[in-house]
Design an enzyme around this catalytic site. Structure first.
Site, PDB file in Angstrom:
ATOM      1  N   TRP A   1     -22.111   7.036  -8.674  1.00 28.47           N
ATOM      2  CA  TRP A   1     -22.939   7.224  -7.485  1.00 28.47           C
ATOM      3  C   TRP A   1     -23.384   5.867  -6.929  1.00 28.47           C
ATOM      4  CZ3 TRP A   1     -28.005   5.751  -6.474  1.00 28.47           C
ATOM      5  CH2 TRP A   1     -28.557   6.262  -5.299  1.00 28.47           C
ATOM      6  N   HIS A   2     -23.637   4.908  -7.856  1.00 27.86           N
ATOM      7  CA  HIS A   2     -24.121   3.602  -7.401  1.00 27.86           C
ATOM      8  C   HIS A   2     -23.050   2.807  -6.669  1.00 27.86           C
ATOM      9  CE1 HIS A   2     -27.592   4.349  -9.994  1.00 27.86           C
ATOM     10  NE2 HIS A   2     -28.187   3.435  -9.275  1.00 27.86           N
ATOM     11  N   GLY A   3     -21.791   3.076  -6.952  1.00 23.94           N
ATOM     12  CA  GLY A   3     -20.755   2.336  -6.248  1.00 23.94           C
ATOM     13  C   GLY A   3     -19.386   2.727  -6.743  1.00 23.94           C
TER      14      GLY A   3
ATOM     15  N   PHE B   1     -25.656   0.880  -1.988  1.00 25.00           N
ATOM     16  CA  PHE B   1     -25.328   2.128  -2.688  1.00 25.00           C
ATOM     17  C   PHE B   1     -25.474   3.323  -1.759  1.00 25.00           C
ATOM     18  CE2 PHE B   1     -27.307  -0.595  -6.107  1.00 25.00           C
ATOM     19  CZ  PHE B   1     -26.116  -1.226  -6.358  1.00 25.00           C
TER      20      PHE B   1
END
Lengths: 478, 369
Positions: free
Chosen positions: A321-323, A478
């Protein structure tokens, strides 16, 4: 537009505040529409090309929500509607955020030459997750019907839109519906300003101040043992104060409008284990992952082995989800492994003798912190190889520079550590109680102690004076 | 007025007062000497040339300007003055693009110097975006517009430097502050203009500039893994366009200023690395040099010195720390060559020196370790 910019502080925010309270005299709906439009304007200042996507996303999810809430559909059809809604959100998120990553991996595996250059709409992860939670709750029958302006404001509300916290409709929409929030409250505005000031100071003076040291580990030159540690720790604290500062600013700005945002950050480096860390770091994301991923996966209801599997899946997806990069997957995997070890230790580990409790607490805090630092190396590095390279330097004490520069830098890092470990956090200083919708109750109606007032005024001044032209928030990516 | 409202007004008033106090401190101390030459407080200078140059242009007396990249970074103004009989101002910026150099030179030329000494090479013309898009280039400080001056006065980082300079001027505090003046705590650590970015007397010159380092650098850049970097940004037409805009544009708009342009004495290894690892890049360098030499030969206010063919410098690898950066001893030699005009390119045969360089590059053989 950045919170830490002159146009935002001296133009956008005052104008929106004045407009909001001026319209509040005329009714309850106009200020909501004004704030939603202002939020779209805020978004469009730096992401004008994605405003249509944001508006389309709001319309799509509101429509799906309407079908789930207002129409009396049979259960199988309700499930189909929910699936279509969530799938629609995930497809859009997937295209914008992960298509390039998938193409790159496909190319690497099959030596193809697919090239994709897709810009990432800022905040897409936040507004997508916010709305997925809404749809799931609507399906579960936990959502009352909301008016479109209130729903649109809930999604686009500018204090949270581009870097969180992830909002929950049950928390926010009732606040937008209340008439009291449309009237200026000097106490809330002052408290909001003070919280904003603390956040701005954290960002411009602390996070931006230590940022140059990060290149010691992640820059072009091969770091020595001490440089690698200083660089990794500098990033650890840069991220901390950057994110903490943003969270404070978001809460402070919102409070000026009379709206209480949820806490997203609660001194995570004071955590004594990783479970505790995730209750303190990006708290709204942790709650989302728990409520809408870990528990639906089965949580801890199907035995210990499956619990660990669910934890790993949750954290791997949390990392992704962060990247869209393998470094984030590695970061998520590390935290998943930490959590599994932590739960296993809680189940099978020995109890600490009472006389060693304090010592064990200190050791646990240090171990937790070091584990987090190691994971941040993956989070920051541009590739797994780079991360392993930096970690190898951190594990190789045979090459040490420790010149004048390194000594001074180490002192900086130590000061930051002291602040993170020993200073009270913003909500403690300000008595911010999100659940009860109160802040600084002891100060309400009383004269503030001059020292506190002037000290916080100086903090705001330093925060403003520290504004630099190019200083984005790390979480914008993000 | 309610108590909460009174507190709010006091809070905002106090914040504004603190901000104005910081601005007043910056105005009085003026660390960059952007508003006036240092009189009230001893002058201090920053090694951050892109920022410092804006103040130097306003505060220094000069009739000659030196511009360039890291290849000219360690020159001392006193040496330039002695060798060329001028009163110089060094505005060299490490890693600078032609756009940055042209912009800074244009600001300096507003003070009407007679002469510009410009260390120019193909590298600066590769990628030269507009200065306003460069994160670390404070263009408005040079423009001295309201945004630039306000940004300067209302800067907390500058206020911290002002406070240091103020503290350093107080005799009881001076020893302590001087000890902290190492560039880490205090970003304006230099007290003499001549020392800005010059190597300190205790610098280990021989330890950095030696054949071992330059040969190791050659091995690094010719390694097939890294040789792509040699070609980075080398696009002939883009380089010519940047050259026309940033060099010729500036030169032709200042016909009364004399431009001494020199191509710096890279080590021969730089060209040999291109020859062996990236011949297409070397061709672009040759073609660009040919274009620039002929174009500059048509400018009557330009004297072009091509020092890339000075074999006694370029073939002695002990003069270099890598394949391009030469020692301070060569700085002095460069000045004497400029003063003597020994390698001035003949206007009637602008390609002759390039031809000699080509022959040197072709003939050079690297000894295998």
């Amino acid at each position: 537009m950045l919170f830490n910019s002159y146009p935002f502080i001296f133009l956008f925010l005052p104008v929106v505040l004045l407009g909001y309270f001026a319209l509040g005299r005329r009714g309850n709906l106009a200020p909501v529409i004004w704030l939603a439009l202002a939020s779209l304007a805020f978004y469009s200042f730096s992401n004008w090309q994605f405003v249509a996507l944001l508006v389309g996303s709001v319309a799509f999810n509101y429509g799906i929500g309407y079908l789930l809430i207002a129409r009396k559909l049979r259960p199988p059809l309700r499930f189909v509607v929910l699936t279509a809604g969530v799938a629609g959100d995930l497809v859009v998120l997937g295209i914008f955020k992960y298509a390039g990553f998938l193409a790159a991996n496909f190319n690497a595996l099959f030596s193809t030459g697919i090239t994709l250059h897709i810009l990432l709409p800022v905040g897409i992860s936040f507004y997508t997750f916010t709305q997925i939670a809404f749809l799931v709750d609507a399906y579960r029958g936990n959502v009352a019907r909301y008016a479109l302006p209130h729903y649109a404001l809930f999604v686009t509300y500018f204090p949270h839109l581009i870097a969180g916290p992830i909002l929950h409709h049950k928390d926010m929409i009732p606040q937008f519906e209340r008439a009291e929030t449309k009237r200026p409250d000097a106490h809330l505005i002052l408290c909001g300003l003070i919280i904003f000031a603390i956040g701005l100071f954290k960002k411009t003076c602390l996070a931006d101040g230590i940022q140059p040291l990060v290149s010691l580990a992640f820059g072009p030159n091969a770091p020595t043992f001490d440089q690698a540690w200083i660089g990794a720790l500098a990033y650890t604290f840069q991220l901390y104060f950057d994110f903490s500062g943003y969270s404070d600013m978001a809460i402070g700005i919102s409070l000026m409008f009379g709206i209480f945002l949820p806490l997203n950050f609660n001194s995570p480096y004071k955590a004594r284990n990783i479970i505790d860390f995730w209750r303190r770091w990006h708290m709204t994301l942790s709650q989302f992952l728990r409520d809408y991923l870990y528990i639906p996966l089965g949580g801890n209801r199907h035995g210990r082995i499956l619990r660990y599997v669910n934890l790993m899946i949750t954290m791997l997806l949390g990392g992704l989800w962060h990247g869209a990069a393998w470094t984030f997957v590695a970061w998520g995997a590390l935290h998943g492994a930490y959590l599994c070890i932590n739960h296993a230790w809680n189940n099978y580990g020995p109890d600490v003798a009472p006389r060693f409790v304090r010592l064990a607490d200190i050791a646990a805090l240090i171990l937790t912190f070091l584990s987090v630092v190691v994971a941040w190396v993956f989070f920051r590095a541009d590739s797994i190889d780079t991360a392993l390279y930096v970690l190898s330097k951190m594990a190789d004490p045979t090459h040490i520079a420790f010149g004048k520069g390194e000594m001074a830098y180490a002192l900086f890092v130590a000061i930051y550590a002291m602040v993170a470990w020993f200073a009270s956090n913003t909500q403690e200083i300000m008595g911010y109680d999100h659940a009860n919708r109160t802040v600084a109750e002891k100060l309400r109606g009383l004269r503030l102690r001059p020292l506190f007032l002037y000290a916080t005024a100086a903090v705001l001044a330093f925060g403003i004076l520290g504004i630099q032209q190019h200083s984005e928030f790390i979480y914008f990516r993000f | 007025m309610s108590v909460a409202l009174k507190n709010l007004v006091r809070f905002l008033g106090a914040s504004a007062a603190f901000v104005l106090m910081a601005a007043a401190l910056n105005f009085v101390v003026d660390p960059l000497q952007l508003l006036r030459p240092a009189r009230l407080f001893p002058a201090m200078y920053s090694p951050d040339s892109r920022m410092q140059n804006a103040g130097l242009i306003r505060s220094q007396d000069f009739d000659t300007v030196l511009m360039g990249t890291s290849l000219a970074l360690h020159f001392r103004q006193s040496d330039i003055d002695k060798a060329l009989g001028v009163r110089s101002l060094k505005l060299v910026m490490s890693g600078s693009t032609s756009k940055e150099q042209s912009f800074v030179l244009a600001a300096a030329l507003e003070r009407h110097p007679k002469r510009v000494i410009w260390q120019m090479d193909d590298w600066i013309f590769r990628d030269a975006p507009d200065v306003d898009s460069e994160s670390y280039f404070p263009a408005d400080l040079y423009r001295r517009n309201a945004k630039g001056i306000a940004g300067y006065l209302f800067s907390g980082a500058m206020a911290r430097e002002s406070a240091w300079i103020l503290a350093r001027s107080l005799p009881p505090l001076r020893p302590v502050v001087t000890r902290l003046t190492n560039g880490v705590m205090f970003k304006f650590p230099i007290s003499e203009v001549d020392d800005i970015n010059a190597l300190r007397s205790d610098y280990d010159v021989a330890g950095f500039y030696n054949a071992k380092n330059s040969e190791a650098s050659f091995q690094r850049i010719s390694d097939p893994v890294r040789s792509n970097y040699l070609a980075e940004g080398y696009v002939y037409h883009a380089m010519v366009a940047n050259f026309e805009r940033d060099a010729i544009g500036l030169i032709e708009s200042h016909p009364d200023v004399k431009f001494d342009i020199y191509f710096p004495p890279y080590s021969i290894l730089q060209f040999v690395a291109m020859r062996d690892a990236s011949p297409a890049t070397l061709k672009i360098v040759y073609d660009f040099t040919a274009y620039a030499s002929q174009r500059l030969a048509r400018c009557s206010n330009v004297r072009l010195h091509d020092l890339r063919e000075v074999k006694e410098i370029t073939h002695d690898l002990g003069n270099y720390g890598d394949v391009i950066h030469h020692s301070p001893a060569i700085d002095l030699k460069v000045l004497s060559l400029l003063a003597r005009g020994q390698y001035v390119v003949d206007r009637t045969a602008p390609l002759a020196s390039l031809q000699r360089l080509k022959e040197q590059v072709e003939a050079y053989r690297v000894e295998k370790p």
